[in-house]
Write a protein that holds these residues in place. Structure first.
Motif, PDB file in Angstrom:
ATOM      1  N   ALA A 226       0.833  -1.207   0.000  1.00 33.41           N
ATOM      2  CA  ALA A 226       0.000   0.000   0.000  1.00 33.41           C
ATOM      3  C   ALA A 226       0.868   1.258   0.000  1.00 33.41           C
ATOM      4  O   ALA A 226       0.577   2.228  -0.718  1.00 33.41           O
ATOM      5  N   VAL A 227       1.929   1.255   0.799  1.00 37.02           N
ATOM      6  CA  VAL A 227       2.847   2.403   0.834  1.00 37.02           C
ATOM      7  C   VAL A 227       3.482   2.614  -0.532  1.00 37.02           C
ATOM      8  O   VAL A 227       3.550   3.750  -1.035  1.00 37.02           O
ATOM      9  N   ASP A 228       3.938   1.560  -1.140  1.00 45.18           N
ATOM     10  CA  ASP A 228       4.558   1.675  -2.460  1.00 45.18           C
ATOM     11  C   ASP A 228       3.556   2.185  -3.499  1.00 45.18           C
ATOM     12  O   ASP A 228       3.907   3.008  -4.352  1.00 45.18           O
ATOM     13  N   ALA A 229       2.317   1.693  -3.413  1.00 48.74           N
ATOM     14  CA  ALA A 229       1.307   2.098  -4.394  1.00 48.74           C
ATOM     15  C   ALA A 229       0.925   3.560  -4.251  1.00 48.74           C
ATOM     16  O   ALA A 229       0.610   4.235  -5.238  1.00 48.74           O
ATOM     17  N   ALA A 230       0.957   4.079  -3.017  1.00 48.05           N
ATOM     18  CA  ALA A 230       0.501   5.450  -2.772  1.00 48.05           C
ATOM     19  C   ALA A 230       1.649   6.454  -2.695  1.00 48.05           C
ATOM     20  O   ALA A 230       1.410   7.648  -2.479  1.00 48.05           O
ATOM     21  N   ALA A 231       2.875   5.998  -2.869  1.00 50.16           N
ATOM     22  CA  ALA A 231       4.045   6.858  -2.637  1.00 50.16           C
ATOM     23  C   ALA A 231       4.013   8.137  -3.471  1.00 50.16           C
ATOM     24  O   ALA A 231       4.400   9.216  -2.992  1.00 50.16           O
ATOM     25  N   GLU A 232       3.568   8.044  -4.710  1.00 53.35           N
ATOM     26  CA  GLU A 232       3.556   9.229  -5.562  1.00 53.35           C
ATOM     27  C   GLU A 232       2.452  10.198  -5.194  1.00 53.35           C
ATOM     28  O   GLU A 232       2.552  11.399  -5.476  1.00 53.35           O
ATOM     29  N   ALA A 233       1.410   9.701  -4.526  1.00 53.35           N
ATOM     30  CA  ALA A 233       0.285  10.566  -4.168  1.00 53.35           C
ATOM     31  C   ALA A 233       0.477  11.245  -2.821  1.00 53.35           C
ATOM     32  O   ALA A 233      -0.075  12.335  -2.587  1.00 53.35           O
ATOM     33  N   LEU A 234       1.262  10.653  -1.940  1.00 53.07           N
ATOM     34  CA  LEU A 234       1.383  11.160  -0.572  1.00 53.07           C
ATOM     35  C   LEU A 234       2.525  12.163  -0.445  1.00 53.07           C
ATOM     36  O   LEU A 234       3.623  11.933  -0.956  1.00 53.07           O
ATOM     37  N   PRO A 235       2.305  13.272   0.275  1.00 55.24           N
ATOM     38  CA  PRO A 235       3.394  14.222   0.519  1.00 55.24           C
ATOM     39  C   PRO A 235       4.406  13.717   1.536  1.00 55.24           C
ATOM     40  O   PRO A 235       5.549  14.179   1.573  1.00 55.24           O
ATOM     41  N   VAL A 236       3.992  12.783   2.391  1.00 56.68           N
ATOM     42  CA  VAL A 236       4.883  12.168   3.372  1.00 56.68           C
ATOM     43  C   VAL A 236       4.698  10.655   3.289  1.00 56.68           C
ATOM     44  O   VAL A 236       3.588  10.154   3.450  1.00 56.68           O
ATOM     45  N   VAL A 237       5.796   9.961   3.022  1.00 60.76           N
ATOM     46  CA  VAL A 237       5.738   8.503   2.880  1.00 60.76           C
ATOM     47  C   VAL A 237       6.410   7.881   4.095  1.00 60.76           C
ATOM     48  O   VAL A 237       7.593   8.122   4.357  1.00 60.76           O
ATOM     49  N   PRO A 238       5.683   7.062   4.870  1.00 57.08           N
ATOM     50  CA  PRO A 238       6.251   6.535   6.116  1.00 57.08           C
ATOM     51  C   PRO A 238       7.159   5.340   5.909  1.00 57.08           C
ATOM     52  O   PRO A 238       7.097   4.642   4.894  1.00 57.08           O
ATOM     53  N   GLN A 239       7.982   5.096   6.906  1.00 52.91           N
ATOM     54  CA  GLN A 239       8.790   3.885   6.990  1.00 52.91           C
ATOM     55  C   GLN A 239       8.034   2.882   7.853  1.00 52.91           C
ATOM     56  O   GLN A 239       7.401   3.267   8.853  1.00 52.91           O
TER      57      GLN A 239
END
Length: 492
Positions: A226-239
């Protein structure tokens, strides 16, 4: 067609649908929160959805064939619901477990593709959590550093403190009782990631962490996708970081110890609070998935928030215990916990409930609003769990098990938590030997609540003292060698 897949039976249903489908798309979704129908197959056509709970693979093949022919199969359906063809949330039947409560935060769960960002509307790229500051949202769950307190107070403290802030979503809960966070992370991970990003933007950081349980590797892999799929849309990408599979590791400051790699996992002394000095000494905001999903809901759909409520928004409550199929429901601040009885079938007649998790309060009466204020006033917990317990349960045995749990799971850092929990368990054991000193138990509870550093020590007396209020004659009978429930014969 949508499916709720969490079991081997669910995998068989998906395989049957995929192998049978030609022109009909098959979408694998996450859980609805209601397990009574698992796996749930939903067939949709022209603004109408037929729901089939726990169908056999052969039935699924027949259903797909009918849909391929241009007809919506409805014979034998659990429910048939008409709705807007473009609805982003699960169509709700008029009756049955899915009809109980509200579905705002839970709305996409079981309906939207949890790993397809094009099916979601992200708020964090355009708006920060500032849009939610007017509502007075309270933190939700024992893993939240702002549990039952205004989240904005924590945000402002972190913004004003020295150092670069960091935001942590605490999703590490070793208890199998609360399921709301797991449901959100499985069925609506983008809602959690979006809310997290909105909070991070507001406090002024690009550093964020989602803290998971190391024992739940399937959820870790799912959330990473889910993080990888949304990475381009999110201003902050969590670890994503996994922590110990221990109850104590879910406490907010113990989570910080785990994230820093400490050998001994125990809660920190406060002050300073995590918002002042948290992860590696940085100002740290710690919320649960439930909290950040509620914040996102306030940003995206402010009209759904009850601005006049002392605890605005909704509360996710997991209904479990002596029930056939546990469920997570969403209740508004004006509702009542009595509603949760409608979503499950009990294995036996209702006797009592433990509200608020393993160390929640014991009660016969569920006519309590699901707000932090009402729950605390009733002596109950706010961790979003209602365990319904049947009439073959013994009140003394029930709270004795929870006292022993606290004696085992406390961090050992403070005397009330380390020694008080042991004394509490021993005082309950002495009842079987003929000694029931209610005042001694209550006084020990008062000391533990006031002086414990950890949640376990502070909350351990709650099941015991509330059970004494409700079931003192039953508990006292054990001192005379009799268990009214008939379940303590080995100890008497």
């Amino acid at each position: 067609m949508a499916t709720d897949v969490r079991t081997d039976a669910g995998e068989a249903v998906v395989t049957a649908a995929q192998n049978s489908a030609d022109s009909v798309p098959v979408v694998r979704t996450g859980p609805t929160g209601t397990t009574a129908y698992d796996p749930l197959v939903m067939l949709t056509s022209a603004g109408q959805t037929a729901l089939f709970g726990d169908p056999s693979p052969s039935l699924v093949r027949d259903l797909v064939a009918t849909l391929e022919d241009g007809d919506l199969p409805t014979d034998g359906a659990t429910a048939v619901v008409g709705h807007d063809p473009e609805t982003p949330t699960l169509p709700i039947p008029d009756a049955g477990p899915l009809s109980v409560g509200r579905r705002t935060v839970l709305g996409p769960c079981g309906w939207a593709d949890p790993l397809e960002p094009d099916d979601w509307s992200f708020v964090s790229p355009d708006r920060t959590a500032e849009a939610a500051t007017a509502f007075g949202i309270l933190g939700r769950g024992r893993g939240d550093a702002a549990a039952d307190d205004p989240v904005t107070d924590v945000w402002e403290t972190a913004r004003e403190a020295d150092g670069d802030p960091v935001v942590v979503v605490n999703a590490n809960d070793a208890s199998d009782l609360p399921r709301a966070d797991e449901t959100l992370l499985t069925a609506a991970p983008f809602a959690v990631l979006d809310g997290l990003a909105a909070v991070a933007e507001y406090v002024g950081t690009e550093d964020a962490v989602v803290y998971l349980n190391e024992a739940d590797s399937p959820l870790h892999r799912h959330l990473q996708r889910a993080v990888d799929a949304a990475a381009e849309a999110l201003p902050v990408v969590p670890q994503l970081v996994a922590g110990p599979d221990e109850y104590r590791a879910g406490e907010p400051t113990a989570a910080l110890e785990a994230l820093e790699g400490a050998d001994r996992i125990e809660p920190r002394l406060q002050p300073p609070t995590p918002a002042e000095r948290g992860l590696y000494g940085r100002p740290t905001v710690i919320h649960t998935p439930r909290t950040v999903a509620q914040i996102r809901q306030a940003i995206q759909a402010p009209a759904t928030m009850d601005t006049d409520a002392a605890d605005p928004g909704t509360r996710l409550v997991t209904v479990t215990g002596d029930v056939a199929n546990p469920a997570t429901v969403e209740l508004g601040s004006g509702g009542s916990l009595t509603t949760v009885r409608e979503v499950v079938e009990m294995d036996g007649a209702f006797k009592m409930a433990c509200v608020g998790g393993v160390l929640g309060g014991i009660t016969r009466d569920l006519d309590v609003a699901p707000t932090a204020q009402s729950l605390r006033a009733a002596g109950l917990g706010t961790d979003g769990v209602v365990e319904l317990l049947a009439d073959d349960r013994c009140a003394l045995a029930t709270v004795g098990e929870r006292a022993r749990f606290a004696a085992t799971e406390n961090s050992g850092r403070c005397v009330p938590g380390r020694e008080g929990t042991k004394q509490l368990a021993e005082l309950l054991r002495e009842v079987y030997d003929g000694s029931f000193d209610t005042e001694k138990i209550r006084e020990l509870g008062r000391v533990m609540r006031r002086s414990s550093n950890c949640q376990v020590g502070a909350h351990a007396p709650r099941p015991v003292t509330t059970a004494i209020e409700e079931f003192e004659p039953e508990i006292r009978a054990h001192a005379d060698g009799h268990c009214p429930a008939g379940t303590c014969t080995e100890q008497l």
